[in-house]
Design a protein around this motif. Structure first.
Motif, short mmCIF file in Angstrom:
data_model
loop_
_atom_site.label_atom_id
_atom_site.label_comp_id
_atom_site.label_asym_id
_atom_site.label_seq_id
_atom_site.Cartn_x
_atom_site.Cartn_y
_atom_site.Cartn_z
N GLU A 246 0.86 -1.18 0.00
CA GLU A 246 0.00 0.00 0.00
C GLU A 246 0.90 1.23 0.00
O GLU A 246 1.80 1.35 0.83
CB GLU A 246 -0.91 0.03 1.23
CG GLU A 246 -1.78 1.27 1.31
CD GLU A 246 -2.53 1.40 2.63
OE1 GLU A 246 -3.30 2.38 2.77
OE2 GLU A 246 -2.34 0.55 3.51
N PHE A 247 0.65 2.14 -0.92
CA PHE A 247 1.45 3.35 -1.03
C PHE A 247 0.75 4.53 -0.35
O PHE A 247 -0.48 4.57 -0.25
CB PHE A 247 1.71 3.71 -2.50
CG PHE A 247 2.62 2.75 -3.21
CD1 PHE A 247 3.99 2.81 -3.01
CD2 PHE A 247 2.11 1.82 -4.09
CE1 PHE A 247 4.84 1.95 -3.69
CE2 PHE A 247 2.94 0.94 -4.77
CZ PHE A 247 4.31 1.01 -4.56
N GLU A 248 1.57 5.47 0.06
CA GLU A 248 1.05 6.77 0.47
C GLU A 248 0.50 7.49 -0.77
O GLU A 248 0.72 7.05 -1.90
CB GLU A 248 2.16 7.60 1.12
CG GLU A 248 2.74 6.99 2.40
CD GLU A 248 1.80 7.10 3.60
OE1 GLU A 248 0.70 7.68 3.43
OE2 GLU A 248 2.16 6.61 4.68
N THR A 253 5.96 6.23 -1.61
CA THR A 253 6.31 5.89 -0.23
C THR A 253 5.44 4.73 0.25
O THR A 253 4.22 4.73 0.07
CB THR A 253 6.12 7.10 0.70
OG1 THR A 253 6.88 8.20 0.20
CG2 THR A 253 6.58 6.77 2.11
N ILE A 254 6.08 3.75 0.88
CA ILE A 254 5.38 2.53 1.31
C ILE A 254 4.69 2.77 2.65
O ILE A 254 5.34 3.02 3.66
CB ILE A 254 6.37 1.37 1.42
CG1 ILE A 254 7.03 1.10 0.06
CG2 ILE A 254 5.67 0.11 1.93
CD1 ILE A 254 8.18 0.12 0.12
N ARG A 255 3.37 2.69 2.64
CA ARG A 255 2.60 2.79 3.88
C ARG A 255 2.51 1.43 4.58
O ARG A 255 2.66 1.33 5.79
CB ARG A 255 1.20 3.32 3.60
CG ARG A 255 0.29 3.33 4.83
CD ARG A 255 -1.08 3.87 4.50
NE ARG A 255 -1.04 5.31 4.24
CZ ARG A 255 -2.10 6.03 3.91
NH1 ARG A 255 -3.29 5.43 3.77
NH2 ARG A 255 -1.99 7.33 3.70
N ASP A 256 2.23 0.40 3.81
CA ASP A 256 2.09 -0.95 4.36
C ASP A 256 2.71 -1.93 3.37
O ASP A 256 2.60 -1.76 2.16
CB ASP A 256 0.62 -1.29 4.60
CG ASP A 256 0.44 -2.62 5.33
OD1 ASP A 256 1.40 -3.07 6.01
OD2 ASP A 256 -0.66 -3.20 5.24
N LYS A 279 8.80 -0.13 5.41
CA LYS A 279 7.63 0.71 5.68
C LYS A 279 8.08 2.15 5.96
O LYS A 279 9.02 2.39 6.70
CB LYS A 279 6.86 0.18 6.89
CG LYS A 279 6.05 -1.07 6.59
CD LYS A 279 5.33 -1.58 7.83
CE LYS A 279 4.59 -2.88 7.55
NZ LYS A 279 3.92 -3.42 8.74
N GLY A 280 7.41 3.09 5.32
CA GLY A 280 7.76 4.50 5.46
C GLY A 280 8.87 4.95 4.53
O GLY A 280 9.23 6.13 4.53
#
Length: 327
Positions: A246-248, A253-256, A279-280
């Protein structure tokens, strides 16, 4: 194959009661039980047929997630429109497993209960020493031909690889297995060998799998299953990875991140160290390759399987980077 009695259960309760009897085994699609009975690994005294039980083959996908009955056939689940849309890694893992004929017969519950393909386990006449089959007899694979054996989750008693694909995707997305009276995470359902490799699943006598549920998540919806093997079809994984991301809102940017490995461990292997490292962070090839090395922390080299220590991180990195355009 020795003689056994046959009972056609009329309900889940009746099946569970019969399965609690000594040397009793459940029969659904039959693709595992009959195979192992023919080679003398499993010798049931009673076979309880559950293949016809009503209501255990339902597939439901909604905003909460997916519910898959234990008797749903692999091919039907793989082709379900809701599964393909909301859990593509699950569909892909099923399509890449076994052959079309087996997928048309094998059930989801039976798939989770399948046993290792370790040649030493499956040939009791030639290799009597197998702790998984005959506790305390030894592990022939440790000093034998072990190219296809595990590098993660092993013990001095067993290095047999978990062979399945579906469970790898289920572990990545926090699926639950329902056993009638209780439920548990699929990750907890599979047991590490430790000193008791004969016990592979956290299921008790008198229990049976009734359903699998998978919670909905953006990472599950944007997911994939990558399987590397010696030949293109009808082959078990040398290494595989189920990945969801899951991206921001920036799309980079990787959210999950969810990562699980197959073909390299004694059970489906969740690579949480890789997840936490990324993550992040911005999805960037070099960072992904560095983080993917964490997937094999603690790996054990038994000789023939040493190549998996290098292969597994490459499979993980490739699967993650394949998702770059999926934002």
């Amino acid at each position: 194959m020795r003689d056994f009695s046959y009972h056609r259960a009329g309900s889940v309760d009746e099946a569970c009661h019969a399965a609690a009897l000594p040397a009793a085994m459940l029969l659904a699609g039959g693709t595992t039980l009959l195979d192992l009975a023919k080679c003398g690994v499993m010798e049931p005294e009673r076979v309880i047929d559950i293949s016809h039980l009503q209501g255990l083959d339902n597939i439901r996908v909604d905003a909460e997630g997916a519910s898959i009955g234990a008797l749903a056939r692999m091919s039907r689940v793989a082709d379900d429109a809701g599964i393909r849309a909301h859990f593509p890694a699950v569909s892909e893992a099923l399509w890449q497993a076994a052959s079309q004929q087996i997928r048309n017969m094998a059930t989801i519950g039976g798939n989770l209960m399948q046993r290792t393909r370790c040649a030493y386990f499956r040939d009791p006449a030639a290799f009597p020493a197998c702790n998984k089959r005959a506790p305390s007899s030894g592990c022939s694979a440790i000093g034998g031909i072990n190219r296809n054996h595990a590098i993660l989750g092993t013990s001095g008693a067993c290095i047999a690889t978990y062979p399945g694909d579906l469970a790898v995707a289920l572990v990545a997305f926090d699926a639950m297995v329902h056993l009638g009276g209780r439920s548990m995470a699929v990750d907890d359902f599979f047991l590490l060998p430790g000193g008791t490799p004969e016990k592979e699943h956290a299921i008790e006598p008198g229990e049976m799998i009734t359903a699998i549920t998978i919670p909905a998540s953006p990472a599950a919806r944007r997911s994939t299953y990558l399987k590397v093997r010696d030949r293109q079809s009808y082959e078990f994984a040398a290494a595989s990875a189920a990945v969801g991301i899951e991206f921001e809102p920036d799309g980079r940017t990787i959210r999950d991140l969810r990562v699980a490995l197959g073909g390299v461990a004694t059970k489906p292997w969740r690579a949480r160290a890789v997840e936490n490292a990324l993550k992040g962070k911005v999805l960037e090839p070099e960072a992904v390759r560095r983080a993917s090395l964490l997937a094999v922390e603690g790996a054990a080299n038994h000789g023939g399987n040493h190549y998996k220590i290098e292969l597994a991180p490459r499979v993980v990195a490739r699967a993650i980077l394949n998702m770059e355009g999926a934002a």
